[in-house]
Design a protein around this motif. Structure first.
Motif, PDB file in Angstrom:
ATOM      1  N   ARG A  22       0.074 -13.810   3.084  1.00  0.00           N
ATOM      2  CA  ARG A  22       0.891 -13.808   1.867  1.00  0.00           C
ATOM      3  C   ARG A  22       0.183 -13.074   0.727  1.00  0.00           C
ATOM      4  N   LEU A  23      -1.133 -13.200   0.648  1.00  0.00           N
ATOM      5  CA  LEU A  23      -1.884 -12.473  -0.378  1.00  0.00           C
ATOM      6  C   LEU A  23      -1.787 -10.964  -0.144  1.00  0.00           C
ATOM      7  N   VAL A  24      -1.967 -10.549   1.102  1.00  0.00           N
ATOM      8  CA  VAL A  24      -1.861  -9.123   1.443  1.00  0.00           C
ATOM      9  C   VAL A  24      -0.450  -8.624   1.146  1.00  0.00           C
ATOM     10  N   LEU A  25       0.548  -9.425   1.518  1.00  0.00           N
ATOM     11  CA  LEU A  25       1.940  -9.041   1.324  1.00  0.00           C
ATOM     12  C   LEU A  25       2.269  -8.850  -0.150  1.00  0.00           C
ATOM     13  N   ARG A  26       1.786  -9.754  -1.004  1.00  0.00           N
ATOM     14  CA  ARG A  26       2.041  -9.627  -2.445  1.00  0.00           C
ATOM     15  C   ARG A  26       1.508  -8.298  -2.988  1.00  0.00           C
ATOM     16  N   GLU A  27       0.304  -7.927  -2.564  1.00  0.00           N
ATOM     17  CA  GLU A  27      -0.291  -6.674  -3.028  1.00  0.00           C
ATOM     18  C   GLU A  27       0.451  -5.473  -2.442  1.00  0.00           C
ATOM     19  N   PHE A  28       0.826  -5.557  -1.174  1.00  0.00           N
ATOM     20  CA  PHE A  28       1.568  -4.481  -0.508  1.00  0.00           C
ATOM     21  C   PHE A  28       2.898  -4.217  -1.216  1.00  0.00           C
ATOM     22  N   LEU A  29       3.592  -5.283  -1.614  1.00  0.00           N
ATOM     23  CA  LEU A  29       4.890  -5.133  -2.272  1.00  0.00           C
ATOM     24  C   LEU A  29       4.757  -4.670  -3.717  1.00  0.00           C
ATOM     25  N   GLN A  30       3.524  -4.588  -4.217  1.00  0.00           N
ATOM     26  CA  GLN A  30       3.269  -3.963  -5.514  1.00  0.00           C
ATOM     27  C   GLN A  30       2.928  -2.479  -5.346  1.00  0.00           C
ATOM     28  N   ASP A  52      -3.858  -4.394   9.916  1.00  0.00           N
ATOM     29  CA  ASP A  52      -3.548  -5.382  10.959  1.00  0.00           C
ATOM     30  C   ASP A  52      -2.701  -6.520  10.390  1.00  0.00           C
ATOM     31  N   HIS A  53      -3.049  -6.971   9.178  1.00  0.00           N
ATOM     32  CA  HIS A  53      -2.279  -8.048   8.547  1.00  0.00           C
ATOM     33  C   HIS A  53      -0.816  -7.624   8.361  1.00  0.00           C
ATOM     34  N   ILE A  54      -0.609  -6.400   7.865  1.00  0.00           N
ATOM     35  CA  ILE A  54       0.757  -5.930   7.623  1.00  0.00           C
ATOM     36  C   ILE A  54       1.515  -5.785   8.939  1.00  0.00           C
ATOM     37  N   SER A  55       0.813  -5.305   9.973  1.00  0.00           N
ATOM     38  CA  SER A  55       1.431  -5.194  11.295  1.00  0.00           C
ATOM     39  C   SER A  55       1.870  -6.562  11.806  1.00  0.00           C
ATOM     40  N   ASN A  56       1.008  -7.569  11.620  1.00  0.00           N
ATOM     41  CA  ASN A  56       1.328  -8.918  12.074  1.00  0.00           C
ATOM     42  C   ASN A  56       2.478  -9.522  11.259  1.00  0.00           C
ATOM     43  N   ILE A  57       2.524  -9.197   9.968  1.00  0.00           N
ATOM     44  CA  ILE A  57       3.626  -9.673   9.117  1.00  0.00           C
ATOM     45  C   ILE A  57       4.940  -9.090   9.632  1.00  0.00           C
ATOM     46  N   CYS A  58       4.937  -7.784   9.940  1.00  0.00           N
ATOM     47  CA  CYS A  58       6.143  -7.141  10.481  1.00  0.00           C
ATOM     48  C   CYS A  58       6.597  -7.833  11.760  1.00  0.00           C
ATOM     49  N   GLN A  59       5.653  -8.164  12.610  1.00  0.00           N
ATOM     50  CA  GLN A  59       5.995  -8.832  13.862  1.00  0.00           C
ATOM     51  C   GLN A  59       6.588 -10.211  13.600  1.00  0.00           C
ATOM     52  N   SER A  60       6.060 -10.918  12.602  1.00  0.00           N
ATOM     53  CA  SER A  60       6.592 -12.241  12.259  1.00  0.00           C
ATOM     54  C   SER A  60       8.047 -12.159  11.841  1.00  0.00           C
ATOM     55  N   PHE A  61       8.420 -11.050  11.175  1.00  0.00           N
ATOM     56  CA  PHE A  61       9.809 -10.855  10.743  1.00  0.00           C
ATOM     57  C   PHE A  61      10.628 -10.084  11.795  1.00  0.00           C
ATOM     58  N   ASN A  62      10.086 -10.019  13.021  1.00  0.00           N
ATOM     59  CA  ASN A  62      10.785  -9.363  14.141  1.00  0.00           C
ATOM     60  C   ASN A  62      11.024  -7.878  13.890  1.00  0.00           C
ATOM     61  N   ILE A  63      10.107  -7.254  13.165  1.00  0.00           N
ATOM     62  CA  ILE A  63      10.160  -5.815  12.939  1.00  0.00           C
ATOM     63  C   ILE A  63       9.137  -5.182  13.873  1.00  0.00           C
ATOM     64  N   LYS A  64       9.605  -4.379  14.813  1.00  0.00           N
ATOM     65  CA  LYS A  64       8.698  -3.753  15.761  1.00  0.00           C
ATOM     66  C   LYS A  64       7.823  -2.743  15.050  1.00  0.00           C
ATOM     67  N   ARG A  86      13.299 -10.308  -4.176  1.00  0.00           N
ATOM     68  CA  ARG A  86      13.069  -9.146  -5.043  1.00  0.00           C
ATOM     69  C   ARG A  86      11.974  -9.378  -6.078  1.00  0.00           C
ATOM     70  N   ASP A  87      11.728 -10.644  -6.438  1.00  0.00           N
ATOM     71  CA  ASP A  87      10.737 -10.920  -7.479  1.00  0.00           C
ATOM     72  C   ASP A  87       9.331 -10.509  -7.064  1.00  0.00           C
ATOM     73  N   LEU A  88       9.097 -10.360  -5.759  1.00  0.00           N
ATOM     74  CA  LEU A  88       7.773  -9.945  -5.286  1.00  0.00           C
ATOM     75  C   LEU A  88       7.621  -8.431  -5.219  1.00  0.00           C
ATOM     76  N   VAL A  89       8.720  -7.694  -5.405  1.00  0.00           N
ATOM     77  CA  VAL A  89       8.714  -6.242  -5.206  1.00  0.00           C
ATOM     78  C   VAL A  89       8.610  -5.537  -6.556  1.00  0.00           C
ATOM     79  N   CYS A  90       7.711  -4.556  -6.656  1.00  0.00           N
ATOM     80  CA  CYS A  90       7.498  -3.838  -7.909  1.00  0.00           C
ATOM     81  C   CYS A  90       8.690  -2.921  -8.220  1.00  0.00           C
TER      82      CYS A  90
END
Length: 448
Positions: A22-30, A52-64, A86-90
């Motif tokens: 979730r920490l990585v995701l917050r920064e990625f979405l900024q 790797d974290h972002i890849s694993n996040i994608c897999q969690s959301f069923n995004i190949k 949307r509140d997490l997205v810059c």
């Protein structure tokens, strides 16, 4: 990616992602690049670890996320969050990906009080806010946030504390404006109230009297209590957030003793291991007019953040989130009257979306007792009747054709209301709305 419902999305985001993800995701979405994300984490990680974290996040959301495809799956991840969180997205990514996902009508939020954590209507105004999120993770940090009332201090504090909570920190939040008047009559009563509230929020056994009644002085005793009964009892990072601390500026004995104590605690975080677990956040509305020796003041150490007004781009972004078809012309007309004061902006956008009012109607009636700001402006006017010096100072400011110089403490108190702002030449109304409304009120008052 298969079609996903909001319920399925929330279940994955809440239950399947790790705290680190979730920490990585917050920064990625900024829209931060992987190396910057890697350096922002505590402890720091490698760029490949972030990938790797972002890849694993994608897999969690069923995004190949097949290596041969590159980063296209990241686009799908962004689109998913644009749709459901949307509140997490810059703003930059919202502008780029927003039109790809049709928006359903949004449930409006009343523009009163702090903006809730998961709100789509929270606007991050500057890098200062993301710096705060990083600072709270630093050992022994102190964050000082100064801004007039209704500028968003508490909304930002919610997000700072949420970042700390994500890292399993203990949290204490004290709002000085809710303290009973009696506790400000004596420093012993104030310190006891302060300690008691800390113990209660942390659900610790209260041994306050054992310390406060001992010899050595109330400030020394409070420090002993905090070290032995709080820091050593929880043995984990603790965020101590103190809101509206300017409420005690006018109580000389309390403010001098208490603020000197906070400075001493900050110094202790540099010298003693157990004190490194303490992080402090101070929120206040005005410049500090308490006279403290330089080396005894907490207002010249740590990280200082000052919330600014919304920019034109911020307002365009917020208008879009309210599903209003605005361009730069509408924003320019809007800001010419009310500037970028967050509460005024949010209130206007809410009414424009929720009613049949046009922008022209809102602007025409705004500085009157029939406009959308009537209760807010009338409340300020009623409050001024209890403070004759403040009222006279505001009259001088709104009726003058140029900036006005005021006595320092009076100037600071008036600035805290948000009705005026400061430049190199002195004090002026914060926006045309205030000048027009209060100038007319003073004209009516003089004719009575």
């Amino acid at each position: 990616m298969e079609k996903m419902t909001k319920q399925e999305f929330e279940a994955i985001y809440t239950d399947k992602l790790t705290k680190k993800q979730r920490l990585v995701l917050r920064e990625f979405l900024q829209n931060k690049p992987d190396p910057q994300i890697a350096n922002s984490l505590t402890p720091k990680v490698t760029r490949s670890c972030v990938s790797d974290h972002i890849s694993n996040i994608c897999q969690s959301f069923n995004i190949k996320n097949e290596p041969s495809v590159g980063y296209t799956q990241r686009d799908e991840l962004i689109e998913l969050f644009v749709k459901y969180k949307r509140d997490l997205v810059c703003p930059e990514l919202l502008n780029k990906f927003g039109e790809r996902t049709p928006e359903a009508p949004k449930a409006l939020e009343l523009p009163e009080g702090p903006v809730r954590l998961n709100s789509e209507f929270y606007i991050e105004r500057s890098r200062m806010e993301s710096d705060c999120y990083q600072q709270i993770l630093e050992r022994g940090s102190m964050i000082r946030i100064k801004a007039p009332k209704l500028m968003g201090k508490t909304s930002l504090l919610y997000r700072i504390m949420d970042r700390a909570k994500t890292n399993d920190y203990q949290l204490v939040r004290l709002d000085f404006k809710v303290g009973e008047k009696e506790i400000y009559s004596d420093i012993n009563k104030f310190i006891k109230w302060f300690c008691l509230n800390i113990s209660r929020q942390l659900k610790l056994e209260s041994n306050i009297d054992k310390y406060l009644q001992a010899g050595g002085g109330i400030i020394v005793n409070c420090k002993q209590y905090f070290q032995y009964e709080v820091l050593e009892a929880i043995d984990s990072p603790l965020v101590l957030a103190l809101e509206e601390i300017d409420c005690i500026f006018c109580y000389k004995e309390i403010s001098e003793g208490f603020f000197s104590m906070l400075r001493n605690w900050f110094e202790e975080t540099r010298n003693t291991e157990i004190w490194e677990n303490l992080r402090m956040v101070l929120l206040y509305s005005t410049n500090v007019y308490v006279e403290l020796p330089y080396n005894q003041s907490p207002f010249n150490v740590g990280f200082e953040g000052e919330l600014t007004e919304f920019s034109q781009q911020n307002i365009l972004d917020l208008a879009r989130r309210h599903q209003l078809s605005w361009g730069t012309d509408e924003v320019a007309a809007f800001m010419a009257l009310i500037g970028g004061y967050p509460y005024l902006v949010r209130k206007a956008l809410y009414h424009l979306k929720d009613s049949n009012l046009s922008l022209a109607e809102v602007l025409q009636n705004a500085p009157t007792d029939v406009g959308i700001y009537r209760q807010y402006l009338q409340s300020h006017w009623a409050n001024l009747q209890n403070y004759s010096e403040l009222k006279a100072a505001l009259q001088q400011v709104v009726c003058a054709p140029s900036a006005v110089k005021l006595e320092q403490v009076l100037e600071f108190k008036l600035l805290s209301t948000g009705l005026v702002k400061q430049n190199h030449h002195g004090i002026t109304p914060s926006c045309r709305l205030y000048r027009e409304y209060f100038a007319e009120k003073f004209r009516d008052y003089s004719r009575e």
